[in-house]
Structures are given as structure tokens and as C-alpha cells.
Design an enzyme around this catalytic site. Structure first.
Site, PDB file in Angstrom:
ATOM      1  N   ASP B 167       0.726  -1.359  -0.048  1.00 35.16           N
ATOM      2  CA  ASP B 167       0.031   0.151  -0.063  1.00 35.16           C
ATOM      3  C   ASP B 167       0.940   1.110   0.110  1.00 35.16           C
ATOM      4  OD1 ASP B 167      -3.203   0.267   1.158  1.00 35.16           O
ATOM      5  OD2 ASP B 167      -2.189   1.871   0.515  1.00 35.16           O
ATOM      6  N   LYS B 191      -0.776   4.343   5.842  1.00 34.84           N
ATOM      7  CA  LYS B 191      -1.824   2.803   6.167  1.00 34.84           C
ATOM      8  C   LYS B 191      -0.796   1.727   6.773  1.00 34.84           C
ATOM      9  CE  LYS B 191      -5.659   3.617   3.455  1.00 34.84           C
ATOM     10  NZ  LYS B 191      -6.467   3.150   2.497  1.00 34.84           N
ATOM     11  N   ASP B 235      -9.043  -2.307  -5.608  1.00 28.39           N
ATOM     12  CA  ASP B 235     -10.214  -1.470  -5.863  1.00 28.39           C
ATOM     13  C   ASP B 235     -10.214  -0.896  -7.248  1.00 28.39           C
ATOM     14  OD1 ASP B 235      -8.357   0.578  -5.733  1.00 28.39           O
ATOM     15  OD2 ASP B 235      -9.292   1.958  -4.316  1.00 28.39           O
ATOM     16  N   CYS B 293     -15.538   2.790  -5.151  1.00 29.53           N
ATOM     17  CA  CYS B 293     -15.981   2.867  -3.879  1.00 29.53           C
ATOM     18  C   CYS B 293     -16.159   4.625  -3.782  1.00 29.53           C
ATOM     19  CB  CYS B 293     -15.357   2.186  -2.849  1.00 29.53           C
ATOM     20  SG  CYS B 293     -15.539   0.507  -2.994  1.00 29.53           S
ATOM     21  N   CYS B 446     -18.883  19.127  -9.485  1.00 27.54           N
ATOM     22  CA  CYS B 446     -19.124  18.121  -8.733  1.00 27.54           C
ATOM     23  C   CYS B 446     -18.101  17.645  -7.491  1.00 27.54           C
ATOM     24  CB  CYS B 446     -19.162  16.547  -9.742  1.00 27.54           C
ATOM     25  SG  CYS B 446     -17.606  16.528 -10.336  1.00 27.54           S
TER      26      CYS B 446
END
Lengths: 152, 488
Positions: B167, B191, B235, B293, B446
């Protein structure tokens, strides 16, 4: 080591090794046919396991019956079964023990990276607690030509 | 009275007879009579719980009693009952993952470990041998996020010897709803550092290997090589195909999981005989079709369920028990609380694991998935089509008449908004654009700038000439102009 002895011809020896190499990395299996502790022919059988043929084999009931029939056709008896252990030593596993039949000879051939290596024979102890290794002998008068495997 | 045929290996127990008469009206009664007369048979036909052994098959005439009434199957005098062996066996139960590792090489368990893993050790399916296999095993988690968190926590607790994590991200507040490796005090930390603390607190025996890097075609094979099982918790599609292909090329099983909103999926790919991810999906979906996600949202507990399924499969592969999810694709619907299972087959024409593979080394997965790598940060904003948060704020403060259109969804608008903006979700823009005045100078925005770019293109296509896209979306606005508002 148990007192049990099993004699195999050079042809039987070669046929088992060749079968193990052909099916590598999967396990092969087949029946041992002969009389009085001497294997004179093998019956190669399909491995019908549904648990992954890399480390399991299964002779289904219909193939077992075929093996019995072939044994009498060949004028012998069913003495036991052989199978290969791809990339594992030629020693019975707990799974082999859990599924073993009494009195049968169980030949195991180790096939390491595609090449047949050690071959051993095992007999289930009467109380099912463990396998005892038998002595595997090559017959003195064995024919040098490989016995043709009878494919089920 | 009926005749029972005895197979060769049992004849020593029936005085060498190949057929024995026994009395009884059902198979169960016949066998009971048989084993009373020939007591030596009992241990070979029945297990210690008094059940017929799995490899003992009883046929009445030509029918397996499993498909009749089992031991209650009735037997007439002229029926023939046969005991027919199936013969089974196999190499010592070891996973494909650990195949080839000599059994002697397994590490011993310390007294502390024996105590710690006692609930494993007392299960016959696990026991000391399997616990040692876990200790010898190495599992690599790709990602310490939603899926990687629960998977790593349980793998560490279960006693996996080496746990690698890839990660390169830092912990963000928006991660905490599901990424249970990380807590509030970890926000802003790497992380990996956060994960190592948590995992070693659970089990200091586990060696945690940290790989603080993005997984790429250049480093994947080298990173994966020391590991037995790869756990894909990614992801995005480029990394998912990269993980799959690297697993196939190295022959390492991939405990796969993915999540979206309320639905999760899991399988085991890239085993020697099983299918791979490309057998299921040879081509990636068009970019942008499947939202991430961050865009689509995800129920926080969902990755908990799927990550733990992945960890379960990794453990089963290592210790070699049960039926792994090979050739099976598990789909979990959290709303309906239902599991479905699809059968998967290895595709002989699969470009990576088929019989004539065309992919024999790792490729450019960003390009394969049609994702254009992020362009380097432009030095200047394109003033014709874009505006920055700072510029927007300056112009609003100057009193310029700007019409601000928010093209996000209503639930996003509830979280934060630019004062004075009008909400027209992107999907509604084609039918509602006439609410806007072509003479106004319009700023569309947005969350991050992607959807509003599409809205701006559409507005220009229907004749609006003064449309500016807010660069970086409302997240950039909150960060640089109005930090009092929440981010999501």
C-alpha cells in the site's frame, strides 16, 4: 517393516512408473493383478476424484468392478492398487490410511518434477491404526518387456 | 435371507467366501447379521461412529443404496446385495500453495503459540501440523483498505507466519467507516505503519513485511515471488488484472474479493487447474462504467464479510482442508442477505492461463483498461474552460454574477455545498438545462471534477458558450476556500 512381501515384474514396475509420469502433476491410479503375492499385470484406471487430482485419487465402484473382472480374465486375483504422489514422498498419507482396505497391497510411486522416483508398498494393519511397509521385490524371472497396461 | 457379495479384500474375514448368506428385511439388518457372523468385517465397513465408511458402497442389485433408502432399503430374498469398494487416497494433504515444501521444514510451535492457537489445535481438521503450515506460510495482501483490513487482522490472529502488505496511501477520515485496521488517531499516517501497529498488537509472532509502493508491472513478479498466497484487495481494474496475470505467471493462488455498494464477490483464481480472473472477464469494462467505492459508495460492513471470506480461503489453501472456492464465484448480496454461487470453468482460450497463452509477461494495465495515466499537473489552468476554487472565491467576492451548478446527487449535496449553487444532478442535465440562461456565466462542479466536465461538455454542445468547470470539484473548494465544511 511388515513381513509382507510383494513381487513385481520389470514390466509392472515400468508400467506404474510410466503411468505416474504421464499423469503428472496429477495422481495416477490402477489395480494390481496377480497371484500369491506376485503382481504380473496392472490395470490402469481413470482418476475420478472430485477433490483435485493433484493430491487425490479415486477409483469409483464401477472401475473397481472392472478391475475385479479384468483380474479374473487375466487368470489372477486383485492384489491391490497403485497410485502416484506427485512431488511428495512415496509414503502413505493420513488420507490414504483413512481410506484403506485390509489385505490389499498399496503401491505408491513418488513422481518428482515429472520423473518417477521411489516406489514402495504398504499394507493396512488389522486394527486400521497405521500402514506397515512391505518389501517390494523384483521377480527374478521377470520379463524385460513392459507388461502392457490394460486401460479401463 | 439374501446373498451378499464380498469383495476381494474382505474375503479373509468370510472364510475366503465371495458370497455369504445373511438374514434381514433391510440392508441395515443384513449387514448387522453379516458382521455378527463375521466379526472381523465390522471395523472395515463401519467407522467409530457406527456409520458406513465413505468408501464402502452397498448396492442392491445394480442400485447404490445412497440413492434408495440407504440402510433402510428393503431387501427381498432374490435380491443380490454387493459390497463394492471405492479406492481412494492421495498425497499428504498439503495445499497447492505449500506443495513441494518438505514437511520436515515446518517450524516448531513455542509454548506461547500452542496456548494462543489452542482452539485450532484441538480441531482434528487443523491440529498441530496445519498450525505449523500456517506458521511457515507467507500471505501477501494487496492493499490495506476495506478488504485488506479484516483479512489481515484475521490472518495475523490465525498465525500466518509472514504477512506482507502492499500500500502507499495514507489514512483518511473517509476510510474509517470500513477500513478497521485504522483508527481515528491514525488519520494522516501511512496505512502501512498503522497496519503494522495493529497487527503486531494482535499477534507479535507474525512477521509483517511492508511494501510501501504502488503495485506495477515492473515490481509485481518480484514482490509476489516469496509469497504462497496473494490476497487481492484492490479497488480498480488495472491492478486487478495485474494481480491476476502475475499470479498466473508465478503459479500462485489469488484469494480474490471485490465490493461495490451492497454487493460483494469472492473466488480463488489462478490455481494450477482452476480458472483465473480473465477466464471470467477476458476484457475490462469500458473505463468509467463501473464506479469505484469513492464514487459509488460502499456499505462499511460489506468488505468485512468479503475480506474474511478471502482470509478463510487463504487459510484453507495453506492448510489443505475443505473445498476451496476454485471454479466457484461467490456473490453476496447484503441487502437480501443472500449468497449465490456461479460455476466457473477454466477457459482453454484464456489469453493468460489457456493452452496457448498470448500474455506471457506483464503488460501495461492502465492502457489495457483504457485508463489514461494522470497527466502531469498543468502549470496553468485552461482559462477558457476551467476555474480554480481560489479564482472562483475571488470572483464571487468581487461580486461577479456567476451561476453555480452542482451536478452531484442530492445525498452528496446534503453533505456540503457551495453557497448559492443550484443542484441539477448530471443525469438530469439533458432534460433540465433549459432552466439555465445561456447569457449567464456558468460554473459547474461535482465532487472532484469528472462528472462536471461531462456536464460542461453537454452544455456547450447545446449552445452554452460561457461554461467553466470547477477544477478539483467541491473537495478542492472545501480544502482551499471553506475548510469549515466536511469532506467525504
Amino acid at each position: 517393516m511388515s513381513s509382507q512381501r510383494l513381487t513385481i515384474t520389470a514390466g509392472v514396475d515400468a508400467a506404474i512408473r510410466q503411468h505416474g509420469q504421464e499423469t503428472y502433476p496429477h495422481e495416477c491410479c490402477g489395480a494390481l493383478v496377480g497371484r500369491d503375492g506376485a503382481v504380473t499385470a496392472v490395470v490402469a484406471l481413470p482418476n475420478t476424484t472430485d477433490e483435485g487430482p493433484r493430491r487425490r485419487f479415486m477409483v469409483r465402484p464401477s472401475d473397481y468392478q472392472l478391475a475385479e473382472r479384468r483380474a479374473s480374465e487375466l487368470g489372477g486375483e486383485l492384489l491391490g492398487f497403485y497410485h502416484s504422489h506427485p512431488d511428495h514422498p512415496a509414503r502413505p498419507s493420513q488420507y490414504d490410511l483413512d481410506h484403506a482396505w485390509p489385505t490389499f497391497a498399496y503401491i505408491i510411486v513418488a513422481v518428482a518434477e515429472g520423473a518417477a522416483k521411489d516406489m514402495t508398498v504398504w499394507y493396512l494393519q488389522e486394527d486400521r491404526s497405521r500402514f506397515e511397509e512391505g518389501s517390494l521385490n523384483h521377480g527374478e524371472n521377470s520379463h524385460p518387456d513392459p507388461t502392457p497396461a490394460v486401460h479401463g | 435371507m439374501a446373498k451378499i457379495l464380498i469383495p476381494t479384500p474382505l474375503r479373509p474375514y468370510t472364510d475366503k467366501q465371495d458370497a455369504v448368506d445373511a438374514s434381514g428385511a433391510t440392508v441395515g439388518e443384513l449387514l448387522s447379521d453379516l458382521t455378527t457372523k463375521h466379526a472381523g468385517l465390522k471395523a472395515h465397513l463401519y467407522n467409530e461412529h457406527g456409520k458406513l465408511r465413505s468408501f464402502v458402497n452397498i448396492y442392491v442389485n445394480d442400485e447404490d443404496i445412497r440413492y434408495l433408502q440407504k440402510e433402510q432399503t428393503s431387501v427381498k430374498a432374490d435380491d443380490t446385495v454387493s459390497i463394492i469398494p471405492s479406492v481412494a487416497g492421495g498425497a499428504p494433504a498439503s495445499a497447492e500453495a505449500t506443495a513441494g515444501k518438505p514437511v520436515e521444514a515446518l517450524p516448531e510451535l513455542t509454548n506461547e503459540e500452542i496456548k494462543r492457537y489452542s482452539r485450532h489445535l484441538i480441531m482434528p481438521e487443523v491440529g498441530v501440523e496445519a498450525q505449523k503450515k500456517l506458521k511457515a506460510s507467507k500471505v501477501l495482501c494487496i492493499g490495506a483498505g476495506g478488504l485488506g483490513s479484516p483479512a489481515a487482522l484475521y490472518l495475523a490472529a490465525a498465525g500466518v507466519g509472514t504477512l506482507g502488505i502492499v500500500d502507499f496511501d495514507t489514512v483518511d477520515f473517509s476510510n474509517l467507516q470500513r477500513q478497521i485496521l485504522h483508527g481515528t488517531p491514525d488519520v494522516g499516517r501511512s496505512k502501512l505503519a498503522s497496519a503494522k501497529d495493529k497487527l503486531n498488537a494482535i499477534n507479535p509472532n507474525v512477521k509483517i513485511e511492508l511494501h510501501e509502493t504502488a503495485l506495477t508491472s515492473a515490481n509485481a513478479l518480484e514482490l509476489f515471488a516469496p509469497y504462497d498466497v496473494i490476497l487481492d484487495g484492490t479497488d480498480n481494474f488495472p491492478t486487478r488484472y495485474l494481480v491476476n496475470d502475475a499470479c498466473v505467471l508465478l503459479g500462485k493462488p489469488n484469494a480474490y474479493g471485490s465490493i461495490f455498494r451492497f454487493e460483494g464477490q469472492a473466488s480463488v483464481f489462478a490455481t494450477k487447474d482452476g480458472p483465473c480472473y480473465r477466464c471470467l472477464y477476458p476484457e475490462p469494462p469500458p473505463p468509467g462504467l463501473v464506479p469505484s467505492c469513492a464514487e459509488g459508495g460502499v456499505l462499511g460492513v460489506l468488505p468485512g464479510m468479503i475480506g474474511i471470506i478471502q482470509a478463510t480461503e487463504a487459510i484453507k489453501l495453506i492448510i489443505g482442508v475443505g473445498e476451496p472456492l476454485i471454479g466457484r464465484f461467490l456473490i453476496y448480496d447484503a441487502l437480501k442477505m443472500k449468497f449465490r454461487e456461479l460455476k466457473l470453468r477454466k477457459d482453454p482460450d484464456c489469453p493468460v492461463c489457456g493452452t496457448h497463452p498470448t500474455v506471457t509477461k506483464l503488460i501495461d494495465y492502465e492502457q489495457f483498461c483504457g485508463v489514461v495515466p494522470a497527466a502531469p499537473e498543468p502549470v496553468a489552468v485552461n482559462h477558457a474552460t476551467e476555474i480554480t476554487s481560489i479564482e472562483l472565491k475571488q470572483r464571487l467576492d468581487r461580486g461577479d454574477a456567476l451561476k453555480i451548478v452542482d451536478v452531484r446527487e442530492p445525498n452528496e449535496y446534503q453533505i456540503n455545498r457551495i453557497p448559492g449553487s443550484q443542484l441539477i444532478p448530471l443525469g438530469d442535465v439533458p432534460k433540465r438545462y433549459e432552466e439555465l440562461n445561456k447569457n449567464d456565466e456558468i460554473v459547474v462542479h461535482c465532487k472532484m471534477g469528472g462528472r462536471s466536465a461531462k456536464a460542461a461538455d453537454f452544455l456547450r454542445s447545446v449552445g452554452f458558450t460561457k461554461v467553466l468547470n470547477l477544477k478539483g470539484g467541491i473537495l478542492d473548494w472545501v480544502e482551499k476556500v471553506d475548510p469549515s465544511q466536511p469532506k467525504y
